[in-house]
Design an enzyme around this catalytic site. Structure first.
Site, PDB file in Angstrom:
ATOM      1  N   HIS A 191       0.853  -1.197   0.000  1.00 13.99           N
ATOM      2  CA  HIS A 191       0.000   0.000   0.000  1.00 13.99           C
ATOM      3  C   HIS A 191       0.884   1.240   0.000  1.00 13.99           C
ATOM      4  O   HIS A 191       1.893   1.292   0.710  1.00 13.99           O
ATOM      5  CB  HIS A 191      -0.889  -0.010   1.238  1.00 13.99           C
ATOM      6  CG  HIS A 191      -2.090   0.870   1.139  1.00 13.99           C
ATOM      7  ND1 HIS A 191      -1.996   2.250   1.086  1.00 13.99           N
ATOM      8  CD2 HIS A 191      -3.416   0.584   1.075  1.00 13.99           C
ATOM      9  CE1 HIS A 191      -3.212   2.766   1.003  1.00 13.99           C
ATOM     10  NE2 HIS A 191      -4.087   1.776   0.994  1.00 13.99           N
ATOM     11  N   ARG A 222      -7.385  10.063   0.015  1.00 11.04           N
ATOM     12  CA  ARG A 222      -7.182  10.390  -1.401  1.00 11.04           C
ATOM     13  C   ARG A 222      -8.515  10.527  -2.118  1.00 11.04           C
ATOM     14  O   ARG A 222      -8.662  11.332  -3.032  1.00 11.04           O
ATOM     15  CB  ARG A 222      -6.332   9.314  -2.078  1.00 11.04           C
ATOM     16  CG  ARG A 222      -4.886   9.315  -1.632  1.00 11.04           C
ATOM     17  CD  ARG A 222      -4.059   8.351  -2.472  1.00 11.04           C
ATOM     18  NE  ARG A 222      -4.283   6.956  -2.130  1.00 11.04           N
ATOM     19  CZ  ARG A 222      -4.263   5.955  -2.994  1.00 11.04           C
ATOM     20  NH1 ARG A 222      -4.071   6.186  -4.281  1.00 11.04           N
ATOM     21  NH2 ARG A 222      -4.455   4.717  -2.595  1.00 11.04           N
TER      22      ARG A 222
END
Length: 676
Positions: free
Chosen positions: A306, A329
């Site tokens: 990640h 995000r």
């Protein structure tokens, strides 16, 4: 009717009837079916030798994260009994750490919000992620994941009264479909809801639900036909015990299996140096156990890195890191390099963004949210800030100074992004520009990020019903897989928000299949000929339950008009079984130690002195807690507590937990009150 048959009736009552009474809508039908079977098989030597009569009393769920909890609840819904085993001191596993939410396509929440999503759209996104952009054709397990997504979300909301009213778009998704509540991390709230309800069942109906913690399952038991008939586990005292029944494996992945003989070294040795977001319990236990009996494996090299592990400035090299929720995000956060420049599609899939970070090679990287983005996910930002993982800046100029670059350089980067957002044409391929524009006069929440081991797509081979498969693709009877332990669900890359979904969907699938297997095997014993029971078959039966007298009456009459037989048996009173234990026990007090005075008042200056690993006190909601001996057992790891050693952790604690948690799970660590 023989004495042996009457004994069967009594045994039936004591063994199964209390459970069926708890499910009155189906009790009559099921009890009649099983009673008929027991009467037919009572005189059958073949039936008495059948091993299924020994081992199929309940479903054994191995692992107490969201997948195992979903499986356990589903078994109960389908009329089965459950024994849940977990090697940890508490239930929850890695599921409690999930920060972004659970995916669902065509949910009631989406419909109410006017989001035009569909399972077909989710299929396409999942297929593209699974094949790294090579195909839009969904694979069979992915199809189950997608089409069961909305029912899974509805089940959570309706069955457990969960708030999943907020929806975000994460990387790789064409629509907003990742559901969460207004407060707390969704993994924590969802998992806790299922955990608390199962614990309540364990207290109320211990004959139906048993929970055993600090029980490390080490072996799957087989009969002489190769069917799984139970497990062997070692308890906290080192005692080895065998228990029997169909098994649901829900032990999670192997993203913390750093041992020399571990799966990471075997399949991804080049990533052993990376930190992980996983708890130290994530060592692939279920995968190794199934492999040892010839179980098939899928994509064990498929390990997800990640891009947004959170770097704590005081411990930048920590092996275990917190994860920045992908929703950061999703609401418009930007990823910038050390020069303040964008270098990727901020909403790209995890493997893509990680690859760009490595190729670009200009760390430290920062995740930057303006005031608009941070207000959309304010709870997360404040929580990260409280843990020292995120920092708030009052202006872009302040941020630039901290980055060590001229403010004009950061302003230029912002202006370039704003122009891209306005035109909708990004050279990096970004299509969605939530909360643009970015202005220097704005305030910002910022975190330093780095790639981290996060999830393992590889695992055991299963079919669409959750049944575990051999290397040759044949079903292994009696064993099922749920959650991250399974391989092939997400292909080579998992979409954000599909981890919790996988747990619920395949937890429910495996639980339903295990319950079906439990009942079908119980009814499989060969029936004798009518002559075996005196030529008196077929027969009619009825069952009458009398709550007033707390008894059950069985009426049998043969169809040849012979004299009917009636037997009445008192209902057993449910009692807590001696083994295994049914609730998560708090850490025991030291032998011979006196019980602390909970009413004693401690001043803050005294508490502040206890700020080390071997002497750690914290304040939570006005209570003083001595967490020193509790640190190894804390589900979130010792570091999560040590950040607040000698301090008041009330605000951060309440962001994650209900106030009752300490009293319920660790009452012995309360040593007094904070002196006002």
């Amino acid at each position: 009717v023989s004495t042996q048959s009457t004994g069967c009736f009594e045994s039936l009552t004591k063994y199964t009837l209390t459970h069926y009474i708890a499910l009155m809508d189906s009790a009559q039908r099921r009890a009649q079916k099983i009673t008929r079977h027991l009467l037919q098989s009572a005189a059958s030597p073949v039936a008495q030798q059948n091993t299924s009569s020994v081992h199929l009393g309940r479903v054994i769920v191995v692992g107490g994260g969201l997948a195992g909890l979903s499986a356990a609840h589903t078994v109960l819904e389908r009329g089965g009994r459950v024994l849940l085993l977990d090697k940890n001191p508490f239930l929850g596993g890695n599921s409690t750490k999930a920060t972004s939410g659970i995916n669902g396509a065509l949910t009631t929440t989406q419909i109410q919000l006017g989001i035009p999503d569909s399972p077909m759209s989710f299929e396409r996104d999942t297929a593209l992620s699974a094949t790294k952009g090579q195909s839009e054709k969904i694979h069979p397990l992915g199809k189950v994941l997608v089409w069961e997504s909305a029912p899974a979300v509805e089940w959570l909301m309706n069955k457990f009264d969960l708030d999943l009213s907020q929806v975000s778009r994460l990387g790789g998704h064409s629509q907003p479909r990742t559901h969460r509540g207004k407060e707390r991390f969704p993994g924590m709230t969802i998992t806790m809801a299922l955990m608390e309800k199962l614990e309540k069942f364990a207290e109320q109906i211990p004959d139906e639900v048993q929970i055993l913690l600090k029980a490390r399952v080490t072996k799957l038991l087989l009969d002489n036909q190769g069917s799984v008939i139970g497990v062997s586990y070692t308890d906290k005292d080192g005692k080895v015990t065998e228990v029997h029944g169909p098994v649901v494996i829900a032990t999670g992945g192997y993203a913390a299996d750093f041992a020399d003989d571990g799966l990471l070294k075997q399949y991804r040795p080049q990533w052993l140096h990376l930190p992980t977001t996983n708890g130290e319990h994530c060592t692939g236990d279920g995968i190794k156990m199934l492999r040892s009996i010839g179980g098939g494996m899928v994509d064990l090299e498929a390990v997800q890195v990640h891009p947004t592990g959170l770097v704590h400035p005081d411990d930048p090299d920590a092996k275990v890191k917190w994860l920045a929720a992908e929703a950061l995000r999703g609401v418009g956060g930007l990823i910038l390099d050390k020069e303040g420049q964008r270098f990727c599609n901020d909403l790209g899939t995890r493997d893509y963004v990680t690859g760009r970070m490595w190729d670009h090679n200009k760390p430290p990287y920062r995740l930057v949210l303006n005031s608009g983005a941070s207000s959309n996910i304010e709870w997360h930002c404040k929580h990260y800030e409280g843990r020292g993982l995120m920092k708030k800046y009052n202006s872009g100029e302040q941020l630039a100074r901290d980055m060590g670059i001229p403010p004009a350089q950061l302003e230029k980067s912002f202006k370039e992004y704003n122009a891209i957002a306005k035109s909708g044409k990004d050279p990096w391929g970004k299509k969605y520009f939530d909360n643009a524009p970015f202005e220097m006069k704005d305030s910002f929440y910022v975190a330093v990020i780095c790639p981290v081991l996060h999830y393992t797509m590889g695992g055991i081979s299963i079919d669409v019903d959750g049944g575990c498969l051999k290397e040759n693709g044949a079903r292994i009877p009696g064993v099922f897989g749920a959650g991250e332990v399974n391989g092939g669900v997400h292909g080579l890359n998992r979409l954000g928000g599909s981890s919790l979904l996988d747990c619920v969907v395949f937890g429910r699938v495996a639980g339903a299949s295990a319950a079906k297997y439990l009942l079908s095997e119980a009814l499989k014993a060969p029936a004798p000929s009518p002559a075996a029971v005196g030529g008196q078959l077929p027969f009619n039966s009825s069952i009458r339950m009398d709550p007033r007298t707390k008894s059950v009456t069985f009426n049998f009459s043969w169809e040849d008009n012979s004299v009917p037989v009636t037997t009445s048996v008192p209902l057993p009173t449910p009692s807590t079984p001696s083994s295994p234990t049914t609730a998560p026990a708090p850490p025991p007090a030291s032998s011979g130690a006196s019980k602390p005075d909970r009413n004693k008042e401690w001043p803050m200056d005294e508490i502040a002195k206890h700020n080390k690993k071997d002497d750690c006190w914290v304040v939570v909601n006005g209570q003083v807690l001595d967490t020193t001996k509790f640190l190894p057992d804390h589900p979130g790891g010792a570091k999560a507590i040590l950040l607040y050693a000698g301090k008041d952790a009330t605000e951060e604690f309440n962001m994650l937990h209900e106030p009752k948690v300490v009293e319920k799970y660790a009452p012995d660590i309360i040593i007094g009150k904070l002196k006002k």
